[in-house]
Structures are given as C-alpha cells and as structure tokens.
Design a protein around this motif. Structure first.
Motif, PDB file in Angstrom:
ATOM      1  N   ILE A 357     -42.906   0.492  47.382  1.00  0.00           N
ATOM      2  CA  ILE A 357     -43.025  -0.956  47.594  1.00  0.00           C
ATOM      3  C   ILE A 357     -42.708  -1.306  49.038  1.00  0.00           C
ATOM      4  N   ALA A 358     -41.643  -0.686  49.583  1.00  0.00           N
ATOM      5  CA  ALA A 358     -41.264  -0.960  50.967  1.00  0.00           C
ATOM      6  C   ALA A 358     -42.368  -0.542  51.933  1.00  0.00           C
ATOM      7  N   ARG A 359     -42.962   0.630  51.682  1.00  0.00           N
ATOM      8  CA  ARG A 359     -44.013   1.099  52.594  1.00  0.00           C
ATOM      9  C   ARG A 359     -45.262   0.236  52.488  1.00  0.00           C
ATOM     10  N   LEU A 360     -45.636  -0.123  51.256  1.00  0.00           N
ATOM     11  CA  LEU A 360     -46.853  -0.892  51.054  1.00  0.00           C
ATOM     12  C   LEU A 360     -46.694  -2.360  51.437  1.00  0.00           C
ATOM     13  N   SER A 361     -45.445  -2.813  51.677  1.00  0.00           N
ATOM     14  CA  SER A 361     -45.207  -4.187  52.099  1.00  0.00           C
ATOM     15  C   SER A 361     -45.303  -4.355  53.607  1.00  0.00           C
ATOM     16  N   PHE A 436     -55.665   2.626  47.932  1.00  0.00           N
ATOM     17  CA  PHE A 436     -54.987   1.588  48.702  1.00  0.00           C
ATOM     18  C   PHE A 436     -55.850   0.344  48.903  1.00  0.00           C
ATOM     19  N   ALA A 437     -57.145   0.440  48.620  1.00  0.00           N
ATOM     20  CA  ALA A 437     -58.074  -0.635  48.974  1.00  0.00           C
ATOM     21  C   ALA A 437     -57.695  -1.956  48.322  1.00  0.00           C
ATOM     22  N   GLU A 438     -57.189  -1.920  47.100  1.00  0.00           N
ATOM     23  CA  GLU A 438     -56.857  -3.142  46.369  1.00  0.00           C
ATOM     24  C   GLU A 438     -55.757  -3.947  47.055  1.00  0.00           C
ATOM     25  N   LEU A 439     -54.939  -3.278  47.867  1.00  0.00           N
ATOM     26  CA  LEU A 439     -53.805  -3.943  48.506  1.00  0.00           C
ATOM     27  C   LEU A 439     -54.221  -4.913  49.607  1.00  0.00           C
ATOM     28  N   ALA A 440     -55.499  -4.898  49.983  1.00  0.00           N
ATOM     29  CA  ALA A 440     -55.968  -5.788  51.042  1.00  0.00           C
ATOM     30  C   ALA A 440     -55.813  -7.254  50.657  1.00  0.00           C
ATOM     31  N   VAL A 441     -55.822  -7.564  49.366  1.00  0.00           N
ATOM     32  CA  VAL A 441     -55.737  -8.957  48.921  1.00  0.00           C
ATOM     33  C   VAL A 441     -54.450  -9.233  48.147  1.00  0.00           C
ATOM     34  N   VAL A 442     -53.440  -8.373  48.301  1.00  0.00           N
ATOM     35  CA  VAL A 442     -52.185  -8.532  47.568  1.00  0.00           C
ATOM     36  C   VAL A 442     -51.142  -9.175  48.479  1.00  0.00           C
ATOM     37  N   ASP A 443     -50.538 -10.271  48.002  1.00  0.00           N
ATOM     38  CA  ASP A 443     -49.491 -10.947  48.779  1.00  0.00           C
ATOM     39  C   ASP A 443     -48.101 -10.447  48.403  1.00  0.00           C
ATOM     40  N   ASP A 444     -47.851 -10.274  47.120  1.00  0.00           N
ATOM     41  CA  ASP A 444     -46.540  -9.844  46.646  1.00  0.00           C
ATOM     42  C   ASP A 444     -46.659  -8.409  46.121  1.00  0.00           C
ATOM     43  N   VAL A 445     -46.332  -7.441  46.961  1.00  0.00           N
ATOM     44  CA  VAL A 445     -46.511  -6.037  46.598  1.00  0.00           C
ATOM     45  C   VAL A 445     -45.609  -5.656  45.434  1.00  0.00           C
ATOM     46  N   GLU A 446     -44.393  -6.170  45.401  1.00  0.00           N
ATOM     47  CA  GLU A 446     -43.469  -5.805  44.324  1.00  0.00           C
ATOM     48  C   GLU A 446     -44.005  -6.247  42.965  1.00  0.00           C
ATOM     49  N   SER A 447     -44.508  -7.486  42.883  1.00  0.00           N
ATOM     50  CA  SER A 447     -45.070  -7.963  41.611  1.00  0.00           C
ATOM     51  C   SER A 447     -46.314  -7.164  41.248  1.00  0.00           C
ATOM     52  N   TRP A 448     -47.139  -6.871  42.270  1.00  0.00           N
ATOM     53  CA  TRP A 448     -48.342  -6.081  42.008  1.00  0.00           C
ATOM     54  C   TRP A 448     -47.984  -4.702  41.482  1.00  0.00           C
TER      55      TRP A 448
END
Length: 495
Positions: A357-361, A436-448
């Motif tokens: 989560i920390a890295r993807l945020s 990782f592609a889906e993370l382009a539109v994610v605001d809250d990585v922890e919830s995702w």
C-alpha cells in the motif's frame, strides 16, 4: 360381436406435451379420467411424456415405448387421449398401434374418434398434422437463417451477464440480450483478472468468496470460468451453428462469427487475447487457487523453496491466577516444505500488505507499469486483419470465376490463415493487462487494496517483490509489525 364389446375395455391413459410444464399434463390426465368415468370403464395405467415431441422418434426410455410394451404383455386393450396430436404427428407411429402391427383401440375425446368403429379419421388427422409439422419446420428454418443474418441469438438461457428479452419488450431492432449489470461485472472481472495473469481456479475462488454464483446458481469453478473466457457472445459475436450435442468452443472461428445485435460486455481484442492463451492449452482441473496472500509466492530465506500455507494451533499454558488454560485456537500459518519454520501468517500478510500500500500510494506508481520496448498499435493490427479477411473472400470469388485454381487457392488460404493467427497473437500481447494499470484511476490505494480480489493482490506482490521469510527460533512469537519487519526480507523487482 367381438370379444372387446362383451366387457369394459381395460384403458391406458396417454398424456404428452412438448414443453416441460406440468400443468398441461395434469389437465390432460383429468380430462381422460373424467371421460373414462363417464363411460364406466377401468383405467389400468397412466403414461406421461413431458417435454417430449410427438413429431420426432420417441426412444426406448419414453412412456410411449413403455406403453407399447405393456400392450404387448396383454395389460390393456384401449388407449384414451384428449387430442390426436397427443398420440403423434407422424403416420409411422399410428402404424405402430394399428393393424397389422398392433390392434389397439384408440379413443380421442375432442375429435370424437373411436377406432373400434373406424380409424380413417385418425389417420387423416395425423396426415394433416404431419404436413403442418413439415411446413412449420421449413418456415422455422427460413426464420432461423434470417434471424442469424440479423445477428440475433437462438432462444434459450442466455450466458451469465445477460438476460433474455421477451418479444413484447424488445426494441425496434428486436434485441434479444440485455446486459445484467451485476452479472456483467463478474464477466468483466474474469477477463480483467485472467489477462493480468491470474489462474482460472483463483478467479473462481475469488468469485465464490465474494458470494457470486453462476447463472445456474452454483459455485464457480475453473471449467465455468474457462467457458466464459472462450465465449464469443460476450464480445457480441454470434458463432456459426454446430451440430446438436456436439458444441465445441475451441472449434469456433471468430472470423466466421456474425456481428451480434446486442451490446458487448468485453472488447473483441480481450476475447482474442483470452482465447489465444487458452486454445491448445489443456484444462487444469486440479486447482491452483490460493487462500492466502503469500502461499506459493514467498520463499524460505534458508533454502529458497516457495512456502506453503498451513494451519497452526495455539497451546496456551495454565493461567497463574486459577481458571486453567485459555482455550486453544487455530490460525493461518506459513511453513517451509523443508522444515525450516512454521510461522503465523496473519502478521506477515499484514506487513506485506502495508508495504505494498505504501509503495503503490507514491506519486510515481505509474512508473511501475512495465513499458513495452516495441509498442503495438492495435488499430493497425485490426485494419490488417480486416484486409486479410477481404482477401480471403476474394479468393472464393476468383475460384468461382475460374481465375484461380483450387491448388493456388489452398496455398493462399493457408498463408492468410497463418497471417491471421500471427495478428491475433500480437493483439493478445497488446491487450494483456499489466497488474498495475488499474491503479491509474485509484485515489485511495488502501481502500482499493482491501476490496481487490486476492488474485489481484497476489499478482501485485509477485510483480513488485520477492518475499523471503526467515526462521525465528522455536518458541519465539512475532506479534507486531515491527518484529515482522526484522524477520521478513524484501527484494524489489520493480522499484
């Protein structure tokens, strides 16, 4: 006067209908019983063929066949039915029950037929019914051809993700399939996870854990997930008809499919990519689903073997202030297959989740998406595919006009088929989704992360890092994230 007239007939009631609806059978039986009672006769047997066509041959397992055997055994002498069409729509079946083969008395209530007096009317009505069936069959065949050319599917249960639209509710285009929002999301998830690299069994397990069921209201399995990934209907493509009972999804040529007159749930390129990965690959029904984040991914820091999941059990000691020992409990654990450790897995999973989560945020998360050294233009590939399909149609025209020999045509068609397969392979590579592609539109990585499927989280862990779990020594308990950090090593794959 014949022997039959000297005593009350022994009657067998026969009821049949083509559609599986009990109400129709029940009504026929009630009408026949009432007529038998009115005549003062005796019913010795009742035979029912539900969901059975009278215009097709009735096999040895039908009630019709059992009834004929009963007559041959001397158990009855008269059949009573509500209408001639209940017996048959084919003269061949009438010859089975009338002389010279058998002399069964047939009583038809609504047409007032009794073959003890004359069977001419029975045969006439059956001949008319036989003609009606033939006309209806020809009409249905013409309708089926027109329906297919218009891109409409055949009646029946639609695939998961669609609902059948009754004729009264159809739009001006006659659309038969309507997208079911919740079920369609299951389909999109299946394609999305599979194209990101998730195993079929893992996708099935995630759907089951989420409380999702198939259209038949049963749990998902590898086979049903594979069936979705192979189905052209999801890309609004109507496959060519196959012989009844011989359906084979692997034999479908997408280039021979008709554009469907309904909305697609997934893109054609996603379908091409999924089928490209599955065709020629033997289905694995042994199961590769994982229940925990790191089973099969993390490795032992001593021997580098992938760790396995296990079930541990606490062994509490007696309390100092009476009351005996606390009850033991089972817990999720990871173990080295070579015996170097068995450790509580919950705290390790939480630690790795926090690291991910920390890295993807971080703001540079999209830099983690693996760039292609040679970008593939799917639009150009699709244009090339259409051009090849046009060449293939031209070859048939050249052969018909005598401008090309059969041998030349065969050679050209083989070359075109090879090129089409190559294009399909390139499209499959182009649309394969980076986890990782889906993370382009994610605001809250922890919830995702918390709502993501286990398959997606495992794909991300595997893409980001190699997790090495160390032994901690017999009797030592790791209960905090700080302690977990000192006993778990991470080697970054993408940083």
């Amino acid at each position: 006067m014949s022997h039959t007239n000297l005593r009350a007939p022994r009657v067998a009631i026969y009821a049949r209908q083509s559609v599986d609806e009990d109400q129709g059978i029940v009504q026929q039986l009630e009408d026949c019983r009432a007529e038998v009672h009115r005549r003062g006769w005796h019913v010795v047997a009742e035979h029912q063929d539900n969901d059975t066509s009278a215009s097709k041959e009735r096999g040895p397992k039908t009630a019709w066949s059992a009834m004929l055997k009963s007559f041959d055994a001397g158990e009855f002498d008269t059949i009573i039915v509500t209408e001639t069409s209940r017996i048959t729509r084919s003269l061949i079946d009438v010859l089975d029950i009338r002389p010279p083969r058998r002399d069964i008395r047939v009583v038809v209530i609504r047409e007032g037929i009794d073959t003890e007096r004359d069977d001419f009317m029975l045969k006439q009505l059956v001949l008319l019914a036989e003609r009606e069936v033939r006309i209806k069959t020809e009409r249905a065949a013409r309708y089926a051809v027109g329906r297919r050319l218009a891109g409409h599917p055949t009646p029946g249960m639609p695939p998961h993700g669609y609902n059948w639209v009754p004729s009264i509710e159809r739009d001006s285009a006659g659309t038969r399939y309507r997208i079911d929002a919740a079920d369609a999301e299951d389909v999109r998830r299946i394609f999305r996870e599979f194209l990101a690299g998730a195993p079929l069994a893992q996708i099935a397990r995630d759907l089951n854990d989420a409380g999702r069921f198939t259209r038949r209201n049963v749990r998902w399995g590898s086979t049903t997930v594979r069936r979705v990934l192979m189905n052209p209907l999801y890309a609004a493509l109507l496959p060519p008809a196959q012989p009844t009972g011989e359906f084979d999804s692997t034999a479908i040529d997408l280039n021979a499919c008709t554009p469907g007159a309904w909305d697609p749930i997934i893109l054609r390129d996603q379908l091409v990519a999924s089928r490209g990965r599955l065709l020629g690959v033997r289905a694995n029904h042994s199961g590769t689903a994982r229940k925990w984040l790191l089973s099969g991914l993390a490795v032992c820091a001593v021997c580098s073997h992938p760790v396995r999941s296990a079930s541990g059990e606490t062994h509490p000691t007696a309390r100092k202030v009476g009351g005996g020992a606390a009850p033991s409990r089972r817990y999720h654990a990871y173990r080295c297959p070579n015996g170097h450790f068995m450790r509580n897995g919950d705290i390790i999973d939480q630690y790795i989740s926090n690291i991910c989560i920390a890295r993807l945020s971080q703001e540079d998360v999209m830099d983690l998406v693996a760039p292609r050294s040679d970008p593939i233009d799917v639009g150009v590939l699709n244009s090339a595919r259409e051009a090849l399909k046009g060449r293939r149609q031209s070859i048939a025209s050249f052969v018909a006009r005598g401008l090309m020999t059969d041998l030349e045509a065969d050679q050209s068609l083989v070359e075109i088929s090879t090129e089409l397969q190559g294009i399909s392979d390139q499209i499959a590579l182009a649309v394969r989704e980076d986890p990782f592609a889906e993370l382009a539109v994610v605001d809250d990585v922890e919830s995702w992360w918390k709502s993501a499927t286990l398959a997606r989280r495992r794909l991300l862990v595997d893409a980001l890092m190699v997790v090495r779990i160390r032994p901690v020594g017999h009797g030592r308990r790791v209960t905090t994230l700080e302690a977990a950090a000192t006993t778990v090593a991470i080697e970054w794959r993408r940083d």
